[in-house]
Design a protein around this motif. Structure first.
Motif, short mmCIF file in Angstrom:
data_model
loop_
_atom_site.label_atom_id
_atom_site.label_comp_id
_atom_site.label_asym_id
_atom_site.label_seq_id
_atom_site.Cartn_x
_atom_site.Cartn_y
_atom_site.Cartn_z
N ARG A 116 10.54 3.73 5.69
CA ARG A 116 10.87 2.93 4.52
C ARG A 116 12.19 3.35 3.90
O ARG A 116 12.55 4.54 3.91
N VAL A 117 12.89 2.36 3.37
CA VAL A 117 14.05 2.58 2.53
C VAL A 117 13.74 2.00 1.16
O VAL A 117 13.19 0.90 1.04
N TYR A 118 14.10 2.77 0.11
CA TYR A 118 13.82 2.36 -1.27
C TYR A 118 15.14 2.08 -1.98
O TYR A 118 16.06 2.89 -1.94
N ASP A 154 4.26 7.06 -5.80
CA ASP A 154 3.74 7.41 -4.49
C ASP A 154 4.52 6.64 -3.43
O ASP A 154 4.57 5.41 -3.46
N ALA A 155 5.11 7.36 -2.48
CA ALA A 155 5.99 6.73 -1.50
C ALA A 155 5.25 5.79 -0.56
O ALA A 155 5.85 4.84 -0.04
N GLN A 156 3.95 6.00 -0.36
CA GLN A 156 3.18 5.15 0.54
C GLN A 156 2.49 4.00 -0.18
O GLN A 156 2.66 2.84 0.19
N THR A 157 1.74 4.32 -1.25
CA THR A 157 0.98 3.27 -1.95
C THR A 157 1.83 2.53 -2.96
O THR A 157 1.44 1.46 -3.43
N LEU A 158 2.98 3.11 -3.33
CA LEU A 158 3.91 2.55 -4.34
C LEU A 158 3.32 2.59 -5.74
O LEU A 158 3.83 1.93 -6.65
N GLN A 159 2.28 3.37 -5.94
CA GLN A 159 1.66 3.51 -7.25
C GLN A 159 2.53 4.39 -8.16
O GLN A 159 2.88 5.51 -7.79
N PRO A 160 2.90 3.91 -9.37
CA PRO A 160 3.66 4.75 -10.30
C PRO A 160 2.85 5.98 -10.71
O PRO A 160 1.64 5.89 -10.97
N LEU A 161 3.52 7.14 -10.79
CA LEU A 161 2.83 8.39 -11.11
C LEU A 161 3.30 9.00 -12.43
O LEU A 161 2.79 10.04 -12.82
N GLY A 181 7.68 -4.56 -0.70
CA GLY A 181 7.06 -4.23 -1.98
C GLY A 181 8.07 -3.96 -3.07
O GLY A 181 9.28 -3.86 -2.82
N THR A 182 7.56 -3.85 -4.31
CA THR A 182 8.39 -3.56 -5.47
C THR A 182 7.66 -2.57 -6.37
O THR A 182 6.44 -2.66 -6.54
N VAL A 183 8.41 -1.64 -6.96
CA VAL A 183 7.84 -0.64 -7.87
C VAL A 183 8.52 -0.77 -9.22
O VAL A 183 9.75 -0.84 -9.29
N ARG A 194 5.11 15.96 -0.18
CA ARG A 194 4.06 15.46 -1.08
C ARG A 194 3.96 13.93 -1.07
O ARG A 194 3.06 13.38 -1.71
N GLY A 195 4.90 13.27 -0.39
CA GLY A 195 4.86 11.81 -0.35
C GLY A 195 5.19 11.17 -1.68
O GLY A 195 4.62 10.12 -2.02
N ARG A 196 6.13 11.77 -2.42
CA ARG A 196 6.52 11.23 -3.72
C ARG A 196 7.99 10.86 -3.73
O ARG A 196 8.81 11.49 -3.06
#
Length: 364
Positions: free
Chosen positions: A129-131, A186-193, A152-154, A169-171
């Motif tokens: 992935r590229v963000y 979260d880099a995989q689920t895209l959930q804001p932490l 996706g979008t965060v 840590r996948g962040r």
């Protein structure tokens, strides 16, 4: 390249200077407004996003000359190199796109629509992935590297730009320039932490996996903040020169290089102590930097000069080391000595073309 070389060697060639203090090897003209720099160590090439030329320039690091130039969208600022596919990703701020190029030729492969004014890119090689940090939209657009499409979008905050990824840590961490904060997701689920505090004008974020730190360049207050990746707590703020906008870390995690845009310098910080070891004078308005892992050389883009500066052994300060003894590298002079046990005279001819060790011992 000889440190004593001077002058230019053509439109695409380097202009060299004998800067023995910091060992400036070359200054390569690349285009207008160079910003991000990335390195392909296997191909021996550096790629520079030239924001005012609306393109990317590839520089041969052995010859310090331009290999190719390719057009992107308008105002490319950040750049990512994906080694498995041999692709480059540039975020084109004024086109609201990410352009995908072939790294070997500069051929355009795709152009993907993202959020408004993308000015930062992050990369997770394992997740493919590229963000993209979309500054005006306050979001992060997520692209699939292999399919070259948006997935996706965060939500972030106003001024979202530079992105660093902690692959352990996948962040992912997004610097929000106008909000003086860092968004974590979260880099995989895209959930804001959550959010981390930053100084005024956070311009660049970089992960140091060796020190387990996140660095934030606060351009409006002339500092670099150190944050623990394990706890998310700020450790300290390190003062540098005016307007730090670019950052990179040496492959061994020992040194932090900070591009001070307002001073025309790079601050070299010891990652363990946080102290500034020395400063390297480059050219006008350094924008970003990268280290060639093969040679350890530092590559600095100079937005005000349109050049890429190549610095040899940038972790060293002070004068160049003394020249080696003139006999180093020359054949061993012939000599003969009596054997300590038999008294027989032995000569160096007996060991010609062979490897051997001479142990000089004195008793008293």
């Amino acid at each position: 390249m000889d440190h004593a070389d001077h002058g230019a060697s053509g439109a695409d060639g380097p202009a060299c200077a004998a800067d023995l203090t910091h060992r400036i090897l070359a200054r390569v003209p690349v285009g207008m407004g160079p910003e991000a720099v990335v390195v392909d160590p296997v191909g021996g090439c550096a790629f520079v996003a030239c924001s005012r030329s609306n393109g990317v320039t590839a520089v041969d690091l052995e010859r310090a000359m331009v290999r190719w130039r390719a057009e992107t969208g308008r105002e490319p600022i950040p750049l990512i190199h994906d080694a498995p596919t041999g692709r480059l990703f540039s975020a084109d701020a004024r086109s609201d796109t990410v352009t995908v190029l072939r790294a070997d030729t500069g051929e355009r492969l795709a152009q993907v629509r993202v959020g408004e004014y993308p000015s930062g890119l992050g990369y997770h090689p394992g997740l493919r992935r590229v963000y993209s940090g979309d500054t005006a939209a306050g979001t992060v657009s997520v692209l699939d590297v292999d399919r070259m499409e948006l997935v996706g979008t965060v939500p972030a905050e106003l001024g979202a730009g530079s992105i660093a990824v902690d692959v352990t840590r996948g962040r992912a961490y997004v610097a929000n320039f106008m909000s003086a904060s860092v968004t974590v997701f979260d880099a995989q689920t895209l959930q804001p932490l959550g959010l981390l505090p930053a100084g005024n004008g956070p311009c660049k974020v970089v992960v140091n996996p060796v020190a387990d730190h996140l660095y934030v360049a606060n351009s409006l207050q002339g500092t670099v903040m150190r944050i623990s990746l394990a706890t998310g707590e700020a450790i300290d703020e390190l003062p540098v020169e005016r307007a730090p906008v670019g950052l990179c870390v040496s492959p061994d995690g020992r040194w932090i290089y900070v591009c001070n845009r307002g001073a025309g310098t790079v601050s070299v910080l010891d990652a363990a102590s946080g102290r500034e070891s020395h400063r390297i004078q480059v050219e006008q308005a350094p924008g970003d930097c990268a280290v060639d892992p093969r040679t350890g050389r530092l590559l600095v883009s100079n937005a005000g000069a349109g050049t890429l500066t190549i610095v040899d052994r940038p972790w060293l300060s002070g004068p160049a080391p003394a020249a080696t003894h003139p006999l180093v590298g020359r054949p061993l002079p012939a000599f003969a000595l009596p054997d300590a046990h038999t008294g027989q005279v032995r000569t160096t001819r007996e060991w010609a073309e062979k490897k051997y060790v001479i142990n000089f011992f004195a008793s008293w």
